[in-house]
Design an enzyme around this catalytic site. Structure first.
Site, PDB file in Angstrom:
ATOM      1  N   HIS A 225       0.865  -1.184   0.000  1.00  0.00           N
ATOM      2  CA  HIS A 225       0.000   0.000   0.000  1.00  0.00           C
ATOM      3  C   HIS A 225       0.906   1.239   0.000  1.00  0.00           C
ATOM      4  O   HIS A 225       1.026   1.927   1.017  1.00  0.00           O
ATOM      5  CB  HIS A 225      -0.875  -0.059   1.265  1.00  0.00           C
ATOM      6  CG  HIS A 225      -2.005   0.924   1.284  1.00  0.00           C
ATOM      7  ND1 HIS A 225      -2.662   1.266   2.444  1.00  0.00           N
ATOM      8  CD2 HIS A 225      -2.606   1.634   0.302  1.00  0.00           C
ATOM      9  CE1 HIS A 225      -3.613   2.141   2.179  1.00  0.00           C
ATOM     10  NE2 HIS A 225      -3.605   2.389   0.893  1.00  0.00           N
ATOM     11  N   ALA A 248      -5.884   8.124   4.264  1.00  0.00           N
ATOM     12  CA  ALA A 248      -6.155   9.490   4.729  1.00  0.00           C
ATOM     13  C   ALA A 248      -4.996  10.131   5.489  1.00  0.00           C
ATOM     14  O   ALA A 248      -5.198  10.900   6.411  1.00  0.00           O
ATOM     15  CB  ALA A 248      -7.445   9.530   5.562  1.00  0.00           C
ATOM     16  N   GLY A 250      -2.473  11.469   3.453  1.00  0.00           N
ATOM     17  CA  GLY A 250      -1.871  12.347   2.446  1.00  0.00           C
ATOM     18  C   GLY A 250      -0.962  11.660   1.439  1.00  0.00           C
ATOM     19  O   GLY A 250      -0.027  12.279   0.946  1.00  0.00           O
ATOM     20  N   ASN A 253      -1.221  13.468  -1.909  1.00  0.00           N
ATOM     21  CA  ASN A 253      -0.535  14.769  -1.854  1.00  0.00           C
ATOM     22  C   ASN A 253       0.977  14.601  -1.945  1.00  0.00           C
ATOM     23  O   ASN A 253       1.658  15.332  -2.663  1.00  0.00           O
ATOM     24  CB  ASN A 253      -0.868  15.514  -0.558  1.00  0.00           C
ATOM     25  CG  ASN A 253      -2.313  15.978  -0.513  1.00  0.00           C
ATOM     26  OD1 ASN A 253      -3.010  15.924  -1.518  1.00  0.00           O
ATOM     27  ND2 ASN A 253      -2.769  16.410   0.645  1.00  0.00           N
ATOM     28  N   ASN A 367     -15.679  11.225   2.424  1.00  0.00           N
ATOM     29  CA  ASN A 367     -14.963  10.223   1.618  1.00  0.00           C
ATOM     30  C   ASN A 367     -15.391  10.309   0.144  1.00  0.00           C
ATOM     31  O   ASN A 367     -15.353   9.320  -0.576  1.00  0.00           O
ATOM     32  CB  ASN A 367     -15.229   8.821   2.184  1.00  0.00           C
ATOM     33  CG  ASN A 367     -14.299   7.772   1.572  1.00  0.00           C
ATOM     34  OD1 ASN A 367     -13.141   8.051   1.241  1.00  0.00           O
ATOM     35  ND2 ASN A 367     -14.807   6.560   1.379  1.00  0.00           N
ATOM     36  N   SER A 368     -15.810  11.494  -0.277  1.00  0.00           N
ATOM     37  CA  SER A 368     -16.154  11.634  -1.700  1.00  0.00           C
ATOM     38  C   SER A 368     -14.870  11.569  -2.520  1.00  0.00           C
ATOM     39  O   SER A 368     -13.793  11.899  -2.031  1.00  0.00           O
ATOM     40  CB  SER A 368     -16.914  12.938  -1.945  1.00  0.00           C
ATOM     41  OG  SER A 368     -16.178  14.046  -1.467  1.00  0.00           O
ATOM     42  N   ARG A 369     -15.017  11.151  -3.768  1.00  0.00           N
ATOM     43  CA  ARG A 369     -13.831  10.764  -4.534  1.00  0.00           C
ATOM     44  C   ARG A 369     -13.819  11.331  -5.939  1.00  0.00           C
ATOM     45  O   ARG A 369     -14.865  11.645  -6.511  1.00  0.00           O
ATOM     46  CB  ARG A 369     -13.811   9.224  -4.664  1.00  0.00           C
ATOM     47  CG  ARG A 369     -13.736   8.479  -3.346  1.00  0.00           C
ATOM     48  CD  ARG A 369     -12.328   8.384  -2.892  1.00  0.00           C
ATOM     49  NE  ARG A 369     -12.202   7.752  -1.587  1.00  0.00           N
ATOM     50  CZ  ARG A 369     -11.105   7.091  -1.199  1.00  0.00           C
ATOM     51  NH1 ARG A 369     -10.083   6.967  -2.011  1.00  0.00           N
ATOM     52  NH2 ARG A 369     -11.028   6.582   0.009  1.00  0.00           N
ATOM     53  N   ARG A 400       0.225   9.175  11.524  1.00  0.00           N
ATOM     54  CA  ARG A 400      -0.185  10.438  12.117  1.00  0.00           C
ATOM     55  C   ARG A 400       0.025  10.311  13.618  1.00  0.00           C
ATOM     56  O   ARG A 400      -0.772   9.652  14.287  1.00  0.00           O
ATOM     57  CB  ARG A 400      -1.662  10.601  11.774  1.00  0.00           C
ATOM     58  CG  ARG A 400      -2.275  11.921  11.928  1.00  0.00           C
ATOM     59  CD  ARG A 400      -3.748  11.818  11.554  1.00  0.00           C
ATOM     60  NE  ARG A 400      -3.993  12.083  10.138  1.00  0.00           N
ATOM     61  CZ  ARG A 400      -4.118  13.301   9.611  1.00  0.00           C
ATOM     62  NH1 ARG A 400      -4.047  14.368  10.382  1.00  0.00           N
ATOM     63  NH2 ARG A 400      -4.347  13.449   8.334  1.00  0.00           N
ATOM     64  N   GLY A 494       4.337  20.537   0.313  1.00  0.00           N
ATOM     65  CA  GLY A 494       5.544  20.599  -0.522  1.00  0.00           C
ATOM     66  C   GLY A 494       6.826  20.585   0.310  1.00  0.00           C
ATOM     67  O   GLY A 494       7.865  20.078  -0.137  1.00  0.00           O
ATOM     68  N   ASN A 496       7.573  18.809   2.678  1.00  0.00           N
ATOM     69  CA  ASN A 496       8.021  17.440   3.008  1.00  0.00           C
ATOM     70  C   ASN A 496       9.209  17.024   2.148  1.00  0.00           C
ATOM     71  O   ASN A 496       9.977  16.136   2.510  1.00  0.00           O
ATOM     72  CB  ASN A 496       6.865  16.447   2.836  1.00  0.00           C
ATOM     73  CG  ASN A 496       5.773  16.681   3.864  1.00  0.00           C
ATOM     74  OD1 ASN A 496       6.045  17.223   4.939  1.00  0.00           O
ATOM     75  ND2 ASN A 496       4.550  16.290   3.560  1.00  0.00           N
TER      76      ASN A 496
END
Ligand code: OXD
Ligand code: MN
Length: 585
Positions: A225, A248, A250, A253, A367-369, A400, A494, A496
């Site tokens: 994953h 969830a 990120g 991202n 949780n919309s996609r 997290r 960014g 990160n």
């Protein structure tokens, strides 16, 4: 003439489900376009503003059917212990019987679509083929975005029996009879009474993680994953990193990160190879090679905006299916929480009702996609279609954590790295229902996605380590550390990249590190803070390790290992003992 094994699978499913019609998906645009039109005619999808969002559609699922259902996801191995304590198990015979009753005549009055699909580039020896049968046009159209579908896949399969069977039936979307069942010993997946992506796009979590992790164990490779990204330096060299984070946290991202100005100016670039799943093998050169078996992104919409992920936003501007977002009726576009500060004045909410901003309810489901094509992503890696995948320099785990984990640390060996992955955890946030700050252990972010016993899965990781001559280094990151007032300390997004560059510098032996009880930590000065309004002292705070908190953590790990059961390898208990001894020193 179709492959006789596929034909039999289709015939048997048709005899059970009794569809009025069977349609084979060829992959031709004409056929797909006719299905889009049919879905719009029946109200299953709505065509959005074709100037602003060409090729984009809106779909709503039943309000009781908006997320993966872990408690109704079953791993059906002949022996219960092979599924392990963390998975839900059912005896395969019993499960097939139960499903047979649910499927019986469930497609009367409906069409059954036959979707031949390839996970990975068609014809690559690392790719695998699936056949999904479904009574949902929405599934067909999503699979066309998320995988490679059609006749070319059947040609690649030839007369081989080597494919994964998937049977999806919406039935009546009854949540009491909703089951997502995996039969790893039969290469078979059955999904009933759902029409939500994660439960019904069988190539994704069901095949590419649960079934594939089992196949990988048998065949000596890994299904993980993980996102995969490439960082290109100003000299044009690209180094690849695979990273696992729980759902969830990120991943999308990070996979599409835009470098901070100071790096952009120097000529650094970031390339996205994948945002969710990596299939990983040992290459002939003794390195690990990773490929993304998917062909699109099934991303969480809320929170995606110009600032958090402009690349994802851009990717969704055409050829995208939006699910359970809000409908902006002023201009026939879409909206979700976090897209813009201002809410559009006139919206239909995700349940299909006029939206009342005063209600305090969300307009889009959390949780919309979006289901968007990889090829529309501006930072898609030029290696995306490379049948070999890309060589990995580093593997990164993360979660997290408010206090425990430092911004980044490096494991001391492959075995220690497997331990670091096995103790991954994430804390629930106020955004999710339930108590805040509850630790959920999620080893390698695979807790909901391992198709066999978790202890055996750890053993497989250790076994793989023995086969890799030049293993990537393994790290752990935590973007989510909080100060005493509950604010995030690290800017994230960014920025990160600053941590990823330290990771790559370690892989290339260009920077020193300090030993700590949990592994190697950066010297605070080696995390570049140029252009940020934080100082080296803040980095020191982010790298701080509280031994008391870690000793408590060690107790939590012990409990979790016990819960997994007997098959947790002794090597990992030895790593745990070393950790405790280091903390007590
Ligand atoms: C996903 C998930 O949808 O991990 O990718 O839940
Ligand atoms: Mn995921």
């Amino acid at each position: 003439m179709a492959n006789k094994y596929v034909q039999k699978f289709v015939d048997d499913a048709a005899a059970l489900c009794s569809p009025d019609k069977i349609v084979w998906i060829t992959g031709e645009e004409e056929q797909l376009e006719a299905l889009r039109r049919e879905a719009c005619a029946t109200g299953e999808m709505e065509l959005l503003n074709q100037e602003k969002l060409p090729g984009c559609y809106l779909h709503r699922t039943a309000p009781n059917d908006v997320a993966r259902v872990e408690h109704r996801t079953l791993i059906c191995t002949s022996k219960k212990e092979d599924a392990g304590n963390i998975n839900n198990w059912m005896d395969p015979k019993e499960c097939y019987k139960m499903l047979g009753e649910i499927y019986k005549d469930s497609m009367k009055g409906r069409t059954m679509y036959v979707i031949p699909y390839s996970m990975g580039v068609i014809g690559s020896k690392f790719s695998k083929i699936g056949i999904e049968l479904t009574d949902s046009i929405y599934v067909v159209l999503n699979m066309d975005i998320m995988t490679r579908v059609g006749n070319k896949v059947l040609e690649a399969l030839g007369d081989s029996p080597d494919y994964v069977k998937g049977l999806h039936g919406k039935v009546n979307v009854d949540e009491e009879k909703r089951y997502i069942c995996h039969f790893p010993e039969d290469n078979t997946i059955c999904s009933v009474n759902s029409a939500y992506g994660g439960n019904v796009l069988l190539g994704k979590k069901c095949f590419a993680l649960r079934i594939a992790s089992y196949q990988g164990k048998q065949e000596g490779w890994m299904a993980e994953h993980m996102l995969i990204l490439g960082i290109e330096n100003p000299e044009g060299e690209v180094k690849y990193i695979a990273a696992a984070f729980p759902s969830a946290c990120g991943k999308t991202n990070l996979a599409m990160l835009i470098p901070p100005e100071i790096y952009k100016k120097k000529g650094y670039k970031v390339w996205c190879v994948g945002d969710d799943i990596a299939w990983i093998r040992v290459g002939e050169d003794g390195r690990l090679w990773a490929m993304n078996p998917e062909n699109g992104f099934f991303g969480v919409a809320p929170g995606t905006n110009e600032k958090s992920n402009p690349n994802a936003l851009y990717t969704t501007l055409k050829d995208t299916i939006f699910t359970n977002v809000a409908h902006n009726t002023d201009d026939n576009t879409v909206w979700w929480e976090g897209l813009t500060k201002e809410k559009p004045a006139n919206m239909i909410d995700w349940k299909g009702n006029p939206y009342n901003a005063e209600s305090g309810e969300k307009a889009a489901h959390p949780n919309s996609r979006f289901t968007a094509r990889a090829k529309n992503c501006p930072c898609l890696s030029p290696e995306f279609e490379n049948p070999q995948g890309v060589p990995l320099s580093a593997i990164v785990f993360g979660g997290r954590r408010a206090k425990t984990a430092p911004l980044v640390y490096e494991s001391t060996s492959w075995q220690n790295g497997v331990f670091v992955g096995s103790i991954m955890a994430s804390e629930t946030t106020a955004a999710a229902s339930g108590a805040v700050g509850v630790v959920r252990r999620d080893p390698m972010a695979m807790r909901p996605f391992t198709g066999y016993d978790m202890g055996d899965y750890f053993a497989h990781w250790l076994e793989m380590g023995k086969k890799i001559k030049n293993p990537p280094k393994i790290f752990n990151v935590n973007w989510f550390r909080l100060d005493d007032e509950g604010h995030f300390i690290w800017p994230g997004f960014g920025d990160n990249m600053r941590v990823l560059l330290w990771i790559l510098a370690r892989c290339e032996g260009k920077v020193d590190a300090v030993e700590s009880p949990i592994g190697f930590l950066p010297n605070a000065e080696d995390i570049n803070v140029e252009g940020l309004d934080i100082t080296v002292d803040t980095i020191k705070e982010l790298l701080d390790i509280d031994k008391e908190v870690w000793l408590e953590e060690a107790e939590g790990i012990k409990d979790f290992y016990a819960q997994i059961g007997e098959r947790v390898p002794a090597e990992l208990y030895a790593e745990l003992d070393t950790l405790i001894a280091n903390l007590k020193k």
